[in-house]
Design an enzyme around this catalytic site. Sequence first.
Site, PDB file in Angstrom:
ATOM      1  N   HIS A   1       5.843   5.386  13.007  1.00  0.00           N
ATOM      2  CA  HIS A   1       6.147   6.223  11.675  1.00  0.00           C
ATOM      3  C   HIS A   1       5.002   6.761  10.779  1.00  0.00           C
ATOM      4  O   HIS A   1       5.217   7.456   9.787  1.00  0.00           O
ATOM      5  CB  HIS A   1       6.573   5.254  10.832  1.00  0.00           C
ATOM      6  CG  HIS A   1       6.191   4.016  10.035  1.00  0.00           C
ATOM      7  ND1 HIS A   1       5.551   4.516   8.895  1.00  0.00           N
ATOM      8  CD2 HIS A   1       6.077   2.954  10.507  1.00  0.00           C
ATOM      9  CE1 HIS A   1       4.768   3.064   8.519  1.00  0.00           C
ATOM     10  NE2 HIS A   1       5.223   2.208   9.663  1.00  0.00           N
TER      11      HIS A   1
ATOM     12  N   GLU B   1      -2.068   5.197   2.500  1.00  0.00           N
ATOM     13  CA  GLU B   1      -2.175   3.683   2.345  1.00  0.00           C
ATOM     14  C   GLU B   1      -3.663   3.235   2.080  1.00  0.00           C
ATOM     15  O   GLU B   1      -3.519   2.303   1.009  1.00  0.00           O
ATOM     16  CB  GLU B   1      -1.385   2.938   3.442  1.00  0.00           C
ATOM     17  CG  GLU B   1       0.069   3.350   3.712  1.00  0.00           C
ATOM     18  CD  GLU B   1       0.460   4.522   4.467  1.00  0.00           C
ATOM     19  OE1 GLU B   1      -0.770   5.124   4.987  1.00  0.00           O
ATOM     20  OE2 GLU B   1       1.366   5.024   4.578  1.00  0.00           O
TER      21      GLU B   1
ATOM     22  N   ARG C   1       2.014   8.666   9.135  1.00  0.00           N
ATOM     23  CA  ARG C   1       1.875  10.215   8.780  1.00  0.00           C
ATOM     24  C   ARG C   1       0.722  10.546   9.540  1.00  0.00           C
ATOM     25  O   ARG C   1       0.968  11.880   9.839  1.00  0.00           O
ATOM     26  CB  ARG C   1       1.645  10.130   7.007  1.00  0.00           C
ATOM     27  CG  ARG C   1       2.711  10.487   6.360  1.00  0.00           C
ATOM     28  CD  ARG C   1       2.288  10.444   4.809  1.00  0.00           C
ATOM     29  NE  ARG C   1       3.252  11.131   4.068  1.00  0.00           N
ATOM     30  CZ  ARG C   1       4.440  10.722   3.525  1.00  0.00           C
ATOM     31  NH1 ARG C   1       4.723   9.215   3.883  1.00  0.00           N
ATOM     32  NH2 ARG C   1       5.185  11.212   2.621  1.00  0.00           N
TER      33      ARG C   1
ATOM     34  N   HIS D   1      12.347   5.461  13.351  1.00  0.00           N
ATOM     35  CA  HIS D   1      12.371   5.497  12.031  1.00  0.00           C
ATOM     36  C   HIS D   1      13.145   6.781  11.374  1.00  0.00           C
ATOM     37  O   HIS D   1      13.395   7.557  11.984  1.00  0.00           O
ATOM     38  CB  HIS D   1      10.862   5.563  11.479  1.00  0.00           C
ATOM     39  CG  HIS D   1      10.423   5.534  10.259  1.00  0.00           C
ATOM     40  ND1 HIS D   1      10.809   6.287   9.247  1.00  0.00           N
ATOM     41  CD2 HIS D   1       9.910   4.442   9.613  1.00  0.00           C
ATOM     42  CE1 HIS D   1      10.304   5.997   7.841  1.00  0.00           C
ATOM     43  NE2 HIS D   1       9.769   4.831   8.182  1.00  0.00           N
TER      44      HIS D   1
ATOM     45  N   ASP E   1       0.794  -1.029  -0.001  1.00  0.00           N
ATOM     46  CA  ASP E   1      -0.047  -0.046  -0.292  1.00  0.00           C
ATOM     47  C   ASP E   1       0.707   1.149   0.032  1.00  0.00           C
ATOM     48  O   ASP E   1       0.529   2.304   0.583  1.00  0.00           O
ATOM     49  CB  ASP E   1      -0.867  -0.052   1.276  1.00  0.00           C
ATOM     50  CG  ASP E   1      -0.014   0.049   2.646  1.00  0.00           C
ATOM     51  OD1 ASP E   1       1.154   0.251   2.562  1.00  0.00           O
ATOM     52  OD2 ASP E   1      -0.884  -0.133   3.614  1.00  0.00           O
TER      53      ASP E   1
ATOM     54  N   GLU F   1      -0.411  -9.092  -1.121  1.00  0.00           N
ATOM     55  CA  GLU F   1      -1.131  -8.392  -0.077  1.00  0.00           C
ATOM     56  C   GLU F   1      -2.137  -7.614  -0.453  1.00  0.00           C
ATOM     57  O   GLU F   1      -2.367  -6.470   0.153  1.00  0.00           O
ATOM     58  CB  GLU F   1      -0.140  -7.676   0.741  1.00  0.00           C
ATOM     59  CG  GLU F   1      -0.673  -7.591   2.030  1.00  0.00           C
ATOM     60  CD  GLU F   1       0.346  -6.688   3.039  1.00  0.00           C
ATOM     61  OE1 GLU F   1       0.344  -5.484   3.019  1.00  0.00           O
ATOM     62  OE2 GLU F   1       1.299  -7.164   3.890  1.00  0.00           O
TER      63      GLU F   1
HETATM   64  C1  UD1 Z   1       6.566   4.852   3.867  1.00  0.00           C
HETATM   65  C2  UD1 Z   1       5.316   4.545   3.389  1.00  0.00           C
HETATM   66  C3  UD1 Z   1       4.274   3.700   4.433  1.00  0.00           C
HETATM   67  C4  UD1 Z   1       5.096   2.714   4.967  1.00  0.00           C
HETATM   68  C5  UD1 Z   1       6.407   3.003   5.625  1.00  0.00           C
HETATM   69  C6  UD1 Z   1       7.183   1.957   6.054  1.00  0.00           C
HETATM   70  C7  UD1 Z   1       4.111   5.889   1.782  1.00  0.00           C
HETATM   71  C8  UD1 Z   1       3.486   7.372   1.608  1.00  0.00           C
HETATM   72  N1  UD1 Z   1       4.513   5.816   3.067  1.00  0.00           N
HETATM   73  O1  UD1 Z   1       6.458   6.016   4.733  1.00  0.00           O
HETATM   74  O2  UD1 Z   1       3.175   3.156   3.850  1.00  0.00           O
HETATM   75  O3  UD1 Z   1       4.598   2.279   6.079  1.00  0.00           O
HETATM   76  O4  UD1 Z   1       7.279   3.676   4.408  1.00  0.00           O
HETATM   77  O5  UD1 Z   1       8.367   2.604   6.787  1.00  0.00           O
HETATM   78  O6  UD1 Z   1       4.369   5.189   0.574  1.00  0.00           O
HETATM   79  N2  UD1 Z   1      14.193   8.120   5.139  1.00  0.00           N
HETATM   80  C9  UD1 Z   1      15.455   8.063   5.308  1.00  0.00           C
HETATM   81  N3  UD1 Z   1      16.130   6.924   4.925  1.00  0.00           N
HETATM   82  C10 UD1 Z   1      15.256   5.688   4.615  1.00  0.00           C
HETATM   83  C11 UD1 Z   1      13.898   5.754   4.614  1.00  0.00           C
HETATM   84  C12 UD1 Z   1      13.139   6.966   5.075  1.00  0.00           C
HETATM   85  O7  UD1 Z   1      16.307   9.121   5.505  1.00  0.00           O
HETATM   86  O8  UD1 Z   1      15.789   4.678   4.714  1.00  0.00           O
HETATM   87  C13 UD1 Z   1      13.491   9.695   5.614  1.00  0.00           C
HETATM   88  C14 UD1 Z   1      13.617  10.570   4.239  1.00  0.00           C
HETATM   89  O9  UD1 Z   1      13.657  11.848   5.022  1.00  0.00           O
HETATM   90  C15 UD1 Z   1      12.279  10.494   3.694  1.00  0.00           C
HETATM   91  C16 UD1 Z   1      11.247  10.303   5.030  1.00  0.00           C
HETATM   92  O10 UD1 Z   1      12.205   9.411   5.704  1.00  0.00           O
HETATM   93  O11 UD1 Z   1      12.033  11.452   3.072  1.00  0.00           O
HETATM   94  C17 UD1 Z   1      10.007   9.795   4.936  1.00  0.00           C
HETATM   95  O12 UD1 Z   1       9.927   8.358   3.942  1.00  0.00           O
HETATM   96  P1  UD1 Z   1       8.837   8.060   2.951  1.00  0.00           P
HETATM   97  O13 UD1 Z   1       8.890   6.889   2.344  1.00  0.00           O
HETATM   98  O14 UD1 Z   1       8.330   9.326   2.318  1.00  0.00           O
HETATM   99  O15 UD1 Z   1       7.644   7.667   4.115  1.00  0.00           O
HETATM  100  P2  UD1 Z   1       7.407   6.765   5.311  1.00  0.00           P
HETATM  101  O16 UD1 Z   1       6.737   7.602   6.490  1.00  0.00           O
HETATM  102  O17 UD1 Z   1       8.598   6.241   5.603  1.00  0.00           O
HETATM  103  N1  UDP Z   2      11.425  -3.625  11.109  1.00  0.00           N
HETATM  104  C1  UDP Z   2      12.698  -4.109  10.984  1.00  0.00           C
HETATM  105  N2  UDP Z   2      13.638  -3.126  11.819  1.00  0.00           N
HETATM  106  C2  UDP Z   2      12.979  -2.269  12.414  1.00  0.00           C
HETATM  107  C3  UDP Z   2      11.618  -2.176  12.720  1.00  0.00           C
HETATM  108  C4  UDP Z   2      10.826  -2.851  11.899  1.00  0.00           C
HETATM  109  O1  UDP Z   2      13.165  -4.636  10.415  1.00  0.00           O
HETATM  110  O2  UDP Z   2      13.837  -1.492  13.307  1.00  0.00           O
HETATM  111  C5  UDP Z   2      10.607  -4.461  10.262  1.00  0.00           C
HETATM  112  C6  UDP Z   2       9.281  -5.486  10.825  1.00  0.00           C
HETATM  113  O3  UDP Z   2       9.920  -6.640  11.518  1.00  0.00           O
HETATM  114  C7  UDP Z   2       8.444  -5.519   9.875  1.00  0.00           C
HETATM  115  C8  UDP Z   2       8.661  -4.138   8.864  1.00  0.00           C
HETATM  116  O4  UDP Z   2       9.896  -3.840   9.336  1.00  0.00           O
HETATM  117  O5  UDP Z   2       8.671  -6.674   8.896  1.00  0.00           O
HETATM  118  C9  UDP Z   2       7.680  -3.449   9.268  1.00  0.00           C
HETATM  119  O6  UDP Z   2       8.027  -2.039   8.420  1.00  0.00           O
HETATM  120  P1  UDP Z   2       7.498  -0.745   9.022  1.00  0.00           P
HETATM  121  O7  UDP Z   2       6.921  -0.606  10.494  1.00  0.00           O
HETATM  122  O8  UDP Z   2       8.392   0.432   8.733  1.00  0.00           O
HETATM  123  O9  UDP Z   2       5.980  -0.514   7.768  1.00  0.00           O
HETATM  124  P2  UDP Z   2       4.450  -0.840   7.755  1.00  0.00           P
HETATM  125  O10 UDP Z   2       4.699  -2.447   7.962  1.00  0.00           O
HETATM  126  O11 UDP Z   2       4.095  -0.334   8.719  1.00  0.00           O
HETATM  127  O12 UDP Z   2       4.197  -0.655   6.472  1.00  0.00           O
END
Ligand code: UD1
Ligand code: UDP
Length: 380
Positions: free
Chosen positions: A207, A131, A209, A240, A95, A117
């Site tokens: 994490h 999502e 939004r 995160h 999603d 999924e």
């Molecule tokens: C995204 C997904 C969310 C998912 C989550 C898993 C969307 C809109 N959101 O949210 O559905 O549950 O990932 O974690 O698709 N960043 C880093 N390094 C990383 C990852 C993130 O620096 O490895 C920082 C960056 O500044 C980035 C911000 O996190 O701009 C947000 O990342 P983004 O993918 O936009 O949204 P998430 O909240 O991570």
């Molecule tokens: N996870 C991980 N390291 C962490 C936190 C979570 O490997 O420090 C794994 C967790 O076991 C799960 C996945 O990341 O499989 C969940 O990711 P996240 O919570 O970022 O996204 P969501 O599932 O909400 O989309």
Amino acid sequence: MKIMTVFGTRPEAIKMAPVIQELLGRPEIETKVCITAQHREMLDQVVDLFGIPVDYDLNIMEKGQTLYDITERILTGLREVLEREKPDCVLVHGDTTTTFTAALSSFYQQIDVGHVEAGLRTGNLYSPFPEEANRTLTGVLAKWHFAPTETARHNLLKENRRDDHIFVVGNTVIDALLATVKKDYIFADPAIESIEKHKRVILVTTHRRENLGEPMRHVYRALRRLVENVPDTEVVFPVHRNPLVRRVVNEELENRPGIHLVDPMEYEPFTNLMARSAIVLTDSGGIQEEAPSLGKPVLVLRDTTERPEAVAAGTVRLVGTDEKRVYENAFRLLTDETAYKAMAEAVNPYGDGQAAGRIVDALLWCYGKKQEKPSVFIAK
Ligand code: UD1
Ligand code: UDP
């Protein structure tokens, strides 16, 4: 038969890894992998752990990216990759904005989309945001739907998806989890190894939004009160990388005794720590699926969930983000053994570790390479 998987965030990578491993093991399938790198470091951790061979890396992540930025860069980045590779089917997962945009980009070239999924719904387009919309819209564009549970299948049928294009396979996260959690696991980080031996661990992640800002602040204040009032507990909180999450975490929880703020953990130590934690507080989707398998009570820091099965089974409770409510629910679990035991029952509503095999068998059936349809996942 050429199948391209496209994914971009940590959870998509974890949940696609078993599918890619399975695809690579089938000689009749040519497998291509494209990562958008919507996440960079958190994605790379998983790609390295599972040894996923990457053919294309769109490398789109920017600090503080908006939904417009992600959508725009993936849509145009994928255009060229798809024109060049012309896969029979693009597999997307879940999603995220990568999921929806990759499905849209494939649709524009009339390439079949398979949605892993598929079918989870809250029924509220704004929760989780964005999502719920991403998953619903991907369901409209997809041809093949790999639903983890019977509930998800029903949601798709209600939206008039074709019954013979829906496969109930279980969730691939359970495939990944079962391959990763080990009984005698030793944590490479001595700090974690030693906490886990002396104290009950409260494992926390946030994490979403819709929880950014004040809702998260409320949760963090509840955590502070918990470690003050339940003396044999410590919080481990892999934070995160989103800077908006980090700012509030640091303001509320930095340098507090009993609260360990760490960087996002590698999947292996993370799931093994979950297996040894007392309780989990999270707004994550994937963790809601993994923790019940490990018999860990989960308090979900959200008002809705698209994963009702573990709530019905009693191992997951929706508590939202109100400070008092989070505190009282966690306090009770940590101080009332009967309440704890009632929630700490291992259940497996989401999978049996065979989902990836079923998905690839289904794809072979879909494209006329296999006579029998795959087996169906039935929750026990
Ligand atoms: C995204 C997904 C969310 C998912 C989550 C898993 C969307 C809109 N959101 O949210 O559905 O549950 O990932 O974690 O698709 N960043 C880093 N390094 C990383 C990852 C993130 O620096 O490895 C920082 C960056 O500044 C980035 C911000 O996190 O701009 C947000 O990342 P983004 O993918 O936009 O949204 P998430 O909240 O991570
Ligand atoms: N996870 C991980 N390291 C962490 C936190 C979570 O490997 O420090 C794994 C967790 O076991 C799960 C996945 O990341 O499989 C969940 O990711 P996240 O919570 O970022 O996204 P969501 O599932 O909400 O989309």
